[in-house]
Scaffold this active site. Structure first.
Site, PDB file in Angstrom:
ATOM      1  N   HIS A 100       0.816  -1.215   0.000  1.00  8.57           N
ATOM      2  CA  HIS A 100       0.000   0.000   0.000  1.00  8.57           C
ATOM      3  C   HIS A 100       0.849   1.265   0.000  1.00  8.57           C
ATOM      4  CE1 HIS A 100      -3.049  -2.756   1.996  1.00  8.57           C
ATOM      5  NE2 HIS A 100      -3.422  -2.535   0.770  1.00  8.57           N
ATOM      6  N   ARG A 123     -16.779   5.578 -13.757  1.00 11.31           N
ATOM      7  CA  ARG A 123     -17.213   4.241 -13.323  1.00 11.31           C
ATOM      8  C   ARG A 123     -17.697   4.387 -11.884  1.00 11.31           C
ATOM      9  NH1 ARG A 123     -12.328   2.355 -16.394  1.00 11.31           N
ATOM     10  NH2 ARG A 123     -13.062   0.836 -17.919  1.00 11.31           N
ATOM     11  N   ARG A 168     -21.627   7.004 -15.605  1.00 11.66           N
ATOM     12  CA  ARG A 168     -22.185   5.710 -16.018  1.00 11.66           C
ATOM     13  C   ARG A 168     -22.915   5.098 -14.842  1.00 11.66           C
ATOM     14  NH1 ARG A 168     -18.379   0.888 -18.050  1.00 11.66           N
ATOM     15  NH2 ARG A 168     -17.863   0.720 -15.840  1.00 11.66           N
ATOM     16  N   GLU A 199     -21.344  -1.885 -26.248  1.00 15.97           N
ATOM     17  CA  GLU A 199     -20.320  -2.881 -25.892  1.00 15.97           C
ATOM     18  C   GLU A 199     -20.850  -4.301 -26.019  1.00 15.97           C
ATOM     19  OE1 GLU A 199     -19.111  -2.237 -21.819  1.00 15.97           O
ATOM     20  OE2 GLU A 199     -21.110  -1.637 -21.208  1.00 15.97           O
ATOM     21  N   ASN A 243     -13.472  -2.680 -24.409  1.00 21.99           N
ATOM     22  CA  ASN A 243     -13.058  -3.829 -23.581  1.00 21.99           C
ATOM     23  C   ASN A 243     -14.092  -4.944 -23.699  1.00 21.99           C
ATOM     24  OD1 ASN A 243     -11.188  -1.970 -22.748  1.00 21.99           O
ATOM     25  ND2 ASN A 243     -12.173  -1.553 -20.792  1.00 21.99           N
ATOM     26  N   ASP A 244     -15.336  -4.564 -23.494  1.00 20.44           N
ATOM     27  CA  ASP A 244     -16.379  -5.593 -23.559  1.00 20.44           C
ATOM     28  C   ASP A 244     -16.756  -5.936 -24.992  1.00 20.44           C
ATOM     29  OD1 ASP A 244     -16.979  -6.514 -20.965  1.00 20.44           O
ATOM     30  OD2 ASP A 244     -17.711  -4.521 -20.486  1.00 20.44           O
ATOM     31  N   ARG A 254     -12.220 -11.178 -21.442  1.00 12.89           N
ATOM     32  CA  ARG A 254     -11.204 -10.192 -21.094  1.00 12.89           C
ATOM     33  C   ARG A 254     -10.515 -10.664 -19.817  1.00 12.89           C
ATOM     34  NH1 ARG A 254     -15.044  -5.041 -19.435  1.00 12.89           N
ATOM     35  NH2 ARG A 254     -13.225  -4.217 -18.385  1.00 12.89           N
ATOM     36  N   CYS A 277     -14.497   4.572 -24.950  1.00 18.22           N
ATOM     37  CA  CYS A 277     -14.044   4.652 -23.561  1.00 18.22           C
ATOM     38  C   CYS A 277     -13.320   3.394 -23.079  1.00 18.22           C
ATOM     39  CB  CYS A 277     -15.213   4.976 -22.627  1.00 18.22           C
ATOM     40  SG  CYS A 277     -16.445   3.705 -22.575  1.00 18.22           S
TER      41      CYS A 277
END
Ligand code: PEP
Ligand code: MG
Length: 795
Positions: A461, A568, A604, A705, A728-729, A739, A776
């Site tokens: 971290h 997101r 979104r 997507e 991506n999708d 993915r 995106c």
């Protein structure tokens, strides 16, 4: 048929329960009692219990139900007096006396076995609890899972006993951060909760003790058994099983390891000594080694005079002070860095409140008459050592978090501001054995040119914090680095993981050139960050950022993004046991919109499911989660959740330009259903006296997507006011290649001609309808893919 024995301190009570049970059992059930020492004296007597058992004994077996305390002891004694053969079918059952007797009698009368009747007796409080909960309106209506009593468990009260199993999906196992979440979740229930690692065959440990839970050393794939005893046991087990199974919002796969060619070595020149470590944050630096002034306070060990109570009070105060400090640092970190990182401090908070640890410290103070600081120091050091000795490197690294908490409380106890002052004697290359999160959070960027640590990994971290501050960092250099004298010149090439001690002229010149080149590149990027983007033939391209938190949005602003093209929102929803409230959401969205204004934010709506299942939604077991309840499908399946989010967005829609985007839309009907929800949210806001929010102007678009949406893009463009292609999708669905699955990475490539062709059609359909189209997915950030996207007509 099974017989029933009622053991109570009171003769009258035992007789009353017998009467009830017989009535419920329609007189068919043999019930014997052992109430009181005699008819008039309260107490229990093993001989009377023995006699009662023999009275109703049959091949079906006997259930013995007891009331409190010594009733259990007397019954156990009676059991010992039975012969082995007699004892075989006799069960001492921990069910509640009255409800248990009634439930068991009903089932015995219907011909149930010993096992069935005793399980029914144990679950006998459920109906009452459910009724009271429903009346209290907590919304919990579901039935609890079937009871299963773990072997060897001794319930403390006549309460529910529930257990369940969950497999740890986290790539790094149940390390401190998820362990802290488990502890927090367990603490919310009234029931006692304990947990064991079945895969490693550990004992049960208290689920409210962070150290105990973390030191179960549960790795990915290990099975945990969670057991709860108490009035809300079923609820607790259900929630904790879901939380563990959800992976606490962490990825199930580890980030890629650094490439092999990152081996140490100086391309030019020599040095007195070269250390090789793990590159953790890129950059190059040249400066003197500096150490923190780590003064450990002198500790008074034995409480010669004075009261233990006063020591306990001092310790409590010191813990509270440190908790406040941690909260303070966490808040500033949360504002400046990723919200995810602030969770480090949750771990430290849980450590401060670990009940088992506190009990050991308390005993050391009271029984051994140690001072608060001596007791705290000793017990915490033992825990630090246990972490350091753990097999998992992730847990080993957590030792430093415990050490940090230990020293902070010591500092508070002995009155020094901080045991390890984060000030440096001069600007230079900071050398520490291990970086602690609180130290990293307080580092002065101007002073610290680079960081070199003896221990630790690139994913700790503290290192993530250092990275986000752009401080070149090399970790895991080994103990030897600490032998370098203060002031010695160090050359750090954090891209290669190399630290050169006293580099010669040639090496110095090389490092100085590299540093200059690194800084120049950063300066150039910084200087150009606010320039508008144009193609060489003069087309204007809007470049916005993807963000998942307020910190991301701020960073994007600083780096010159022209707004947030994809917010997101799921980060806010994951890794917790309940969804965020409307106010909580509105506060975060407002902060982001205000930070980004006058640029716009595309918010979104929730995109969970698939690889991101939240613990509090029952998405069921899905064979193919990416093809299941995901994105807008989840929102439509949970309309309250959906409308709450839409209301929160509408409430901030006047704080700056805001647009709403639905993810995973596959059909026109889904888009229309989403718009109906938005209308309903507007109506609700109007009804709640918020007309401004109700009428806030917002454009609504969709992510393209899913292949069906791409194919029907011309139809969807009639209603959707903009498109954003989620490459991506779209790639995973067009290519049928998951993915994140490295074995099909070649197929899961957005540059595959099939994906490009589909994208071209979506862009054309959008533009024909006069709708803006953006991208995106990760592809939009790939410099090599950008010319292709522009060639497809984007922008
Ligand atoms: C996408 O699918 O391309 C996208 C941007 O959404 P996410 O990665 O959040 O699924
Ligand atoms: Mg997506």
């Amino acid at each position: 048929m099974v017989g029933l024995v009622i053991v109570s301190h009171s003769h009258a009570l035992a007789e009353g329960v017998r009467e009830l049970a017989q009535q419920i059992g329609q007189g068919k059930v043999a019930v014997a009692t052992a109430g009181g020492l005699d008819e008039h004296t309260l107490g229990t007597n093993p001989e009377r219990i023995l006699k009662a058992i023999r009275e109703v004994r049959s091949p079906g077996g006997v259930i013995v139900l007891m009331d409190l305390g010594s009733a259990i002891l007397s019954a156990e004694m009676a059991l010992e007096w039975l012969s082995d053969q007699e004892r075989a079918g006799v069960l001492l059952c921990e069910a509640p006396l009255v409800e248990g007797a009634v439930a068991a009698a009903a089932l015995i009368a219907a011909g149930a076995s010993l096992q069935e009747a005793s399980e029914e007796a144990r679950a006998a409080l459920t109906a009452k609890q459910r009724q009271l909960r429903a009346e209290a309106g907590d919304g919990w209506k579901g039935g609890p899972p079937e009871p299963r009593v773990a072997p060897g468990h001794q319930p403390q009260r006549a309460d529910q006993v529930r257990s369940g199993q969950a497999v740890v999906p986290n790539a790094l196992g149940l390390h401190a951060r998820p362990a802290a979440q488990l502890v927090q979740a367990a603490s919310r229930f009234e029931s006692q909760v304990r947990v064991r690692n079945a895969t490693r065959d550990t004992d049960f440990v208290n689920a409210r003790s962070l150290n105990a839970v973390a030191l179960l050393e549960a790795r990915q794939g290990d099975e945990l058994v969670i057991e709860a005893v108490g009035p809300d046991a079923a609820h607790a087990v259900e929630a904790l099983v879901a939380l563990v199974s959800s992976g606490f919002g962490e990825p199930a796969a580890l980030p890629e390891a650094p490439p092999e060619d990152a081996a140490p070595g100086l391309p030019e020149g020599r040095a007195r000594r070269v250390f090789g470590g793990i590159p953790a944050s890129p950059g190059v630096a040249l400066g003197p080694a500096v150490y923190l002034r780590a003064e450990r306070p002198a500790i008074r060990r034995v409480l010669a005079e004075g009261r233990a109570e006063d020591e306990l009070e001092r310790l409590d105060k010191a813990r509270q002070t440190v908790a406040r400090d941690i909260e303070e640092v966490a808040r500033s970190v949360r504002m400046g860095l990723s919200a995810y990182l602030a969770e480090i401090f949750e771990v430290q908070r849980a450590l401060l409140n670990d009940p088992e640890l506190l009990e050991r410290v308390r005993r050391a103070i009271v029984e051994e008459r140690l001072t608060a600081e001596a007791a705290w120091d000793r017990e915490l050091t033992l825990v630090v050592n246990r972490y350091r000795e753990a097999a998992s490197p992730v847990l080993q690294a957590r030792g430093v978090d415990v050490e940090d908490v230990r020293d902070r409380v010591l500092g508070a106890l002995v009155g020094t501001e901080q045991v390890r002052a984060p000030q440096l004697p001069q600007a230079g290359v900071l050398v520490v054995y291990e970086l602690t999160p609180s130290l990293a959070a307080q580092l002065d960027r101007e002073q610290v040119q680079a960081i070199c640590t003896g221990a630790g990994g690139a994913t700790s971290h503290a290192v993530i914090l250092a990275r986000s501050m752009n401080i070149p960092t090399v970790v895991g250099l080994g103990q030897g680095i600490l032998t370098v004298a203060e002031g010695t010149l160090l050359g750090v090439d954090a891209r290669r993981g190399v630290v050169a001690v006293e580099p010669d002229d040639a090496a110095r010149a090389f490092l100085a050139r590299e540093r200059e080149a690194w800084l120049a590149r950063r300066r150039q990027e910084e200087a150009e960050r606010y320039l508008p983007a144009f193609t060489q033939d003069g087309r204007r391209i809007e470049v916005a950022a993807n963000a998942g938190s307020l910190a991301d949005a701020r960073t994007a602003q600083v780096l010159g993004a022209e707004g947030i093209g994809l917010l997101r929102t799921e980060l806010l929803f994951l890794g917790r046991s309940e969804p965020p409230t409307e106010d909580e959401q509105a506060a975060l969205y407002r902060a982001i919109v205000e930070a980004v204004a006058p640029n716009s934010v595309i918010i979104r709506t929730l995109d969970v499911g698939g690889d991101k299942p939240p613990a509090y939604l029952d998405l069921g077991q899905e064979a193919n989660p990416f093809l299941g309840l995901r994105g807008v499908r989840v929102s439509l399946a949970y309309p309250d959740l959906f409308r709450t989010q839409l209301r929160a967005i509408l409430r901030v829609a006047r704080a700056g330009p805001v647009r709403i985007m639905f993810p995973m839309v596959a059909t026109e009907q889904e888009l229309e259903a989403g718009l109906e929800m938005l209308q309903a949210a507007r109506d609700e806001l109007r009804g709640a006296g918020m007309p401004e929010a109700a009428d806030a102007p917002v454009q609504v678009g969709i992510m393209v997507e899913v292949p069906s949406a791409a194919v029907m893009a011309d139809r969807l463009a009639r209603t959707a006011e903009f498109f954003s292609i989620g490459t991506n999708d779209l790639t995973q669905y067009v290519m049928a290649a998951e993915r994140g699955n490295r074995r099909v990475a070649g197929l899961s490539d957005p540059l595959q001609p099939a994906v490009l062709r589909v994208m071209a059609e979506v862009i054309e359909a959008g533009h024909n309808a006069g709708r803006p189209v953006g991208v995106c997915g990760e592809m939009a950030g790939d410099v090599e893919a950008v010319p292709i996207l522009l060639g497809l007509g984007l922008g």
